[in-house]
Design a protein around this motif. Structure first.
Motif, PDB file in Angstrom:
ATOM      1  N   ALA A  83     -52.286 -48.858  93.497  1.00 48.91           N
ATOM      2  CA  ALA A  83     -51.506 -50.076  93.749  1.00 48.91           C
ATOM      3  C   ALA A  83     -51.736 -50.518  95.187  1.00 48.91           C
ATOM      4  CB  ALA A  83     -50.015 -49.813  93.514  1.00 48.91           C
ATOM      5  N   VAL A  84     -51.833 -51.832  95.368  1.00 51.18           N
ATOM      6  CA  VAL A  84     -51.907 -52.414  96.711  1.00 51.18           C
ATOM      7  C   VAL A  84     -50.653 -53.243  96.906  1.00 51.18           C
ATOM      8  CG1 VAL A  84     -53.174 -53.916  98.270  1.00 51.18           C
ATOM      9  CG2 VAL A  84     -54.406 -52.507  96.627  1.00 51.18           C
ATOM     10  N   LEU A  85     -49.819 -52.823  97.849  1.00 56.74           N
ATOM     11  CA  LEU A  85     -48.499 -53.436  97.991  1.00 56.74           C
ATOM     12  C   LEU A  85     -48.330 -54.047  99.377  1.00 56.74           C
ATOM     13  CD1 LEU A  85     -46.265 -50.716  96.263  1.00 56.74           C
ATOM     14  CD2 LEU A  85     -47.375 -52.701  95.241  1.00 56.74           C
ATOM     15  N   LYS A  86     -47.498 -55.090  99.428  1.00 60.43           N
ATOM     16  CA  LYS A  86     -47.288 -55.843 100.666  1.00 60.43           C
ATOM     17  C   LYS A  86     -46.467 -55.006 101.667  1.00 60.43           C
ATOM     18  CE  LYS A  86     -47.046 -59.393 103.394  1.00 60.43           C
ATOM     19  NZ  LYS A  86     -46.928 -58.503 104.548  1.00 60.43           N
ATOM     20  N   SER A  87     -46.971 -54.941 102.873  1.00 63.46           N
ATOM     21  CA  SER A  87     -46.313 -54.122 103.901  1.00 63.46           C
ATOM     22  C   SER A  87     -44.925 -54.654 104.275  1.00 63.46           C
ATOM     23  CB  SER A  87     -47.192 -54.079 105.157  1.00 63.46           C
ATOM     24  OG  SER A  87     -47.407 -55.383 105.637  1.00 63.46           O
ATOM     25  N   LYS A  88     -44.068 -53.755 104.700  1.00 67.52           N
ATOM     26  CA  LYS A  88     -42.741 -54.015 105.300  1.00 67.52           C
ATOM     27  C   LYS A  88     -41.667 -54.510 104.324  1.00 67.52           C
ATOM     28  CE  LYS A  88     -45.001 -55.362 109.592  1.00 67.52           C
ATOM     29  NZ  LYS A  88     -45.334 -56.528 110.388  1.00 67.52           N
ATOM     30  N   SER A  89     -42.032 -54.765 103.083  1.00 70.23           N
ATOM     31  CA  SER A  89     -41.060 -55.289 102.115  1.00 70.23           C
ATOM     32  C   SER A  89     -40.091 -54.192 101.658  1.00 70.23           C
ATOM     33  CB  SER A  89     -41.837 -55.827 100.905  1.00 70.23           C
ATOM     34  OG  SER A  89     -41.083 -55.731  99.730  1.00 70.23           O
ATOM     35  N   PRO A  90     -38.824 -54.543 101.374  1.00 65.29           N
ATOM     36  CA  PRO A  90     -37.890 -53.538 100.858  1.00 65.29           C
ATOM     37  C   PRO A  90     -38.258 -53.047  99.456  1.00 65.29           C
ATOM     38  CG  PRO A  90     -36.893 -55.721 100.807  1.00 65.29           C
ATOM     39  CD  PRO A  90     -38.187 -55.855 101.548  1.00 65.29           C
ATOM     40  N   SER A  91     -39.120 -53.779  98.753  1.00 66.84           N
ATOM     41  CA  SER A  91     -39.657 -53.301  97.472  1.00 66.84           C
ATOM     42  C   SER A  91     -41.008 -52.638  97.661  1.00 66.84           C
ATOM     43  CB  SER A  91     -39.870 -54.460  96.492  1.00 66.84           C
ATOM     44  OG  SER A  91     -38.665 -55.008  96.083  1.00 66.84           O
ATOM     45  N   CYS A  92     -41.902 -53.370  98.308  1.00 62.20           N
ATOM     46  CA  CYS A  92     -43.321 -53.008  98.296  1.00 62.20           C
ATOM     47  C   CYS A  92     -43.795 -52.262  99.540  1.00 62.20           C
ATOM     48  CB  CYS A  92     -44.157 -54.276  98.131  1.00 62.20           C
ATOM     49  SG  CYS A  92     -43.928 -55.097  96.543  1.00 62.20           S
ATOM     50  N   LYS A 130     -44.933 -49.914 102.569  1.00 65.78           N
ATOM     51  CA  LYS A 130     -45.362 -48.513 102.608  1.00 65.78           C
ATOM     52  C   LYS A 130     -45.401 -48.018 104.049  1.00 65.78           C
ATOM     53  CE  LYS A 130     -48.953 -45.272 101.604  1.00 65.78           C
ATOM     54  NZ  LYS A 130     -50.315 -45.080 102.074  1.00 65.78           N
ATOM     55  N   GLY A 131     -44.681 -46.962 104.320  1.00 64.19           N
ATOM     56  CA  GLY A 131     -44.741 -46.325 105.642  1.00 64.19           C
ATOM     57  C   GLY A 131     -43.745 -46.866 106.630  1.00 64.19           C
ATOM     58  N   LYS A 132     -43.610 -48.198 106.698  1.00 59.97           N
ATOM     59  CA  LYS A 132     -42.648 -48.818 107.611  1.00 59.97           C
ATOM     60  C   LYS A 132     -41.935 -49.967 106.900  1.00 59.97           C
ATOM     61  CE  LYS A 132     -44.304 -47.762 112.217  1.00 59.97           C
ATOM     62  NZ  LYS A 132     -43.559 -46.519 112.217  1.00 59.97           N
ATOM     63  N   ILE A 133     -40.623 -49.990 107.046  1.00 64.55           N
ATOM     64  CA  ILE A 133     -39.829 -51.081 106.476  1.00 64.55           C
ATOM     65  C   ILE A 133     -38.740 -51.477 107.469  1.00 64.55           C
ATOM     66  CG2 ILE A 133     -40.178 -50.559 104.021  1.00 64.55           C
ATOM     67  CD1 ILE A 133     -37.536 -49.032 104.073  1.00 64.55           C
ATOM     68  N   TYR A 134     -38.122 -52.616 107.282  1.00 66.37           N
ATOM     69  CA  TYR A 134     -37.013 -53.014 108.147  1.00 66.37           C
ATOM     70  C   TYR A 134     -35.799 -52.135 107.848  1.00 66.37           C
ATOM     71  CZ  TYR A 134     -39.974 -56.898 109.400  1.00 66.37           C
ATOM     72  OH  TYR A 134     -41.034 -57.640 109.860  1.00 66.37           O
ATOM     73  N   ASP A 135     -34.972 -51.915 108.862  1.00 67.83           N
ATOM     74  CA  ASP A 135     -33.982 -50.827 108.807  1.00 67.83           C
ATOM     75  C   ASP A 135     -32.651 -51.177 108.138  1.00 67.83           C
ATOM     76  OD1 ASP A 135     -32.760 -52.431 110.672  1.00 67.83           O
ATOM     77  OD2 ASP A 135     -32.688 -50.914 112.264  1.00 67.83           O
ATOM     78  N   GLY A 136     -32.517 -52.387 107.632  1.00 71.86           N
ATOM     79  CA  GLY A 136     -31.271 -52.747 106.953  1.00 71.86           C
ATOM     80  C   GLY A 136     -30.298 -53.495 107.831  1.00 71.86           C
ATOM     81  N   SER A 164     -32.364 -57.116 111.918  1.00 69.09           N
ATOM     82  CA  SER A 164     -32.690 -57.407 113.322  1.00 69.09           C
ATOM     83  C   SER A 164     -34.177 -57.196 113.603  1.00 69.09           C
ATOM     84  CB  SER A 164     -31.832 -56.537 114.244  1.00 69.09           C
ATOM     85  OG  SER A 164     -31.956 -55.188 113.873  1.00 69.09           O
ATOM     86  N   ARG A 165     -34.996 -57.241 112.560  1.00 68.38           N
ATOM     87  CA  ARG A 165     -36.458 -57.106 112.660  1.00 68.38           C
ATOM     88  C   ARG A 165     -36.871 -55.746 113.201  1.00 68.38           C
ATOM     89  NH1 ARG A 165     -38.795 -60.601 109.653  1.00 68.38           N
ATOM     90  NH2 ARG A 165     -40.692 -60.669 110.891  1.00 68.38           N
ATOM     91  N   ASN A 166     -35.997 -54.746 113.037  1.00 68.97           N
ATOM     92  CA  ASN A 166     -36.275 -53.408 113.532  1.00 68.97           C
ATOM     93  C   ASN A 166     -36.943 -52.584 112.435  1.00 68.97           C
ATOM     94  OD1 ASN A 166     -36.093 -51.502 115.583  1.00 68.97           O
ATOM     95  ND2 ASN A 166     -34.323 -50.538 114.588  1.00 68.97           N
ATOM     96  N   LEU A 167     -38.156 -52.073 112.718  1.00 65.41           N
ATOM     97  CA  LEU A 167     -38.884 -51.299 111.714  1.00 65.41           C
ATOM     98  C   LEU A 167     -38.593 -49.805 111.855  1.00 65.41           C
ATOM     99  CD1 LEU A 167     -42.340 -53.124 111.894  1.00 65.41           C
ATOM    100  CD2 LEU A 167     -40.850 -53.032 109.885  1.00 65.41           C
TER     101      LEU A 167
END
Ligand code: SF4
Length: 155
Positions: free
Chosen positions: A98-107, A109-115, A118-121
């Motif tokens: 699978a190739v998934l879009k980075s930073k998304s709460p669904s997709c 991988k490895g880094k996402i926004y913290d909830g 505030s754009r904090n990864l």
């Protein structure tokens, strides 16, 4: 020879399914190289999980594993349903990558926004990414895919 199928975040395939009604399409060179080797199966876990488009942006709280929209709705069930349906697609079509879009709460991988919106990864995977990995699917984000296919091109 039949090309192997590969699951791809639909927004990377020019489908305007992001929360803001836009897409995050690959550049055309990357898309053509991808299509030379694979048969893409475009999937948006948030839409198949029942969310509308456009929609409020959402973030995953990595500790509680809950997903909330920017206006405070708990949409965890939709995200889990979308992840399960994406996994079902992989199983039904024999898809192992699978190739998934980075930073998304669904997709993501490895880094996402913290909830906190505030754009904090922070380190972590989106809900779908996590489920696919735990079921043995090899997951790359779009940046890793570019390195992968451009590397194959050079061989
Ligand atoms: S859920 Fe995945 S495919 Fe859908 S818009 Fe978000 S990143 Fe793209």
């Amino acid at each position: 020879m039949r090309k192997p199928k590969i699951l791809i975040s639909a927004c990377l395939c020019r489908i305007p399914c992001r929360y803001d009604g836009r897409n995050s399409a690959f550049d055309s060179d990357t898309w053509h190289l991808l299509e030379d080797s694979f048969e893409p199966v475009a999937t948006c876990p948030e839409l198949i999980g029942g969310l509308p488009c456009p929609r409020k942006p959402c973030e995953l709280e990595t500790k509680s594993k809950s997903v909330k929209s920017s206006d405070g709705q708990d949409l965890t069930k939709n995200f889990k349903l979308g992840a399960q349906l994406a996994l079902n697609i992989c199983k039904n079509y024999g898809i192992g990558i699978a190739v998934l879009k980075s930073k998304s709460p669904s997709c993501g991988k490895g880094k996402i926004y913290d909830g906190s919106f505030s754009r904090n990864l922070v380190e972590g995977n989106g809900v779908t990414c996590d489920l696919l990995i735990s079921n043995g699917i090899k997951v790359m984000d779009e940046n890793q895919l570019k390195v992968f296919i451009h590397g194959r091109e050079g061989n």
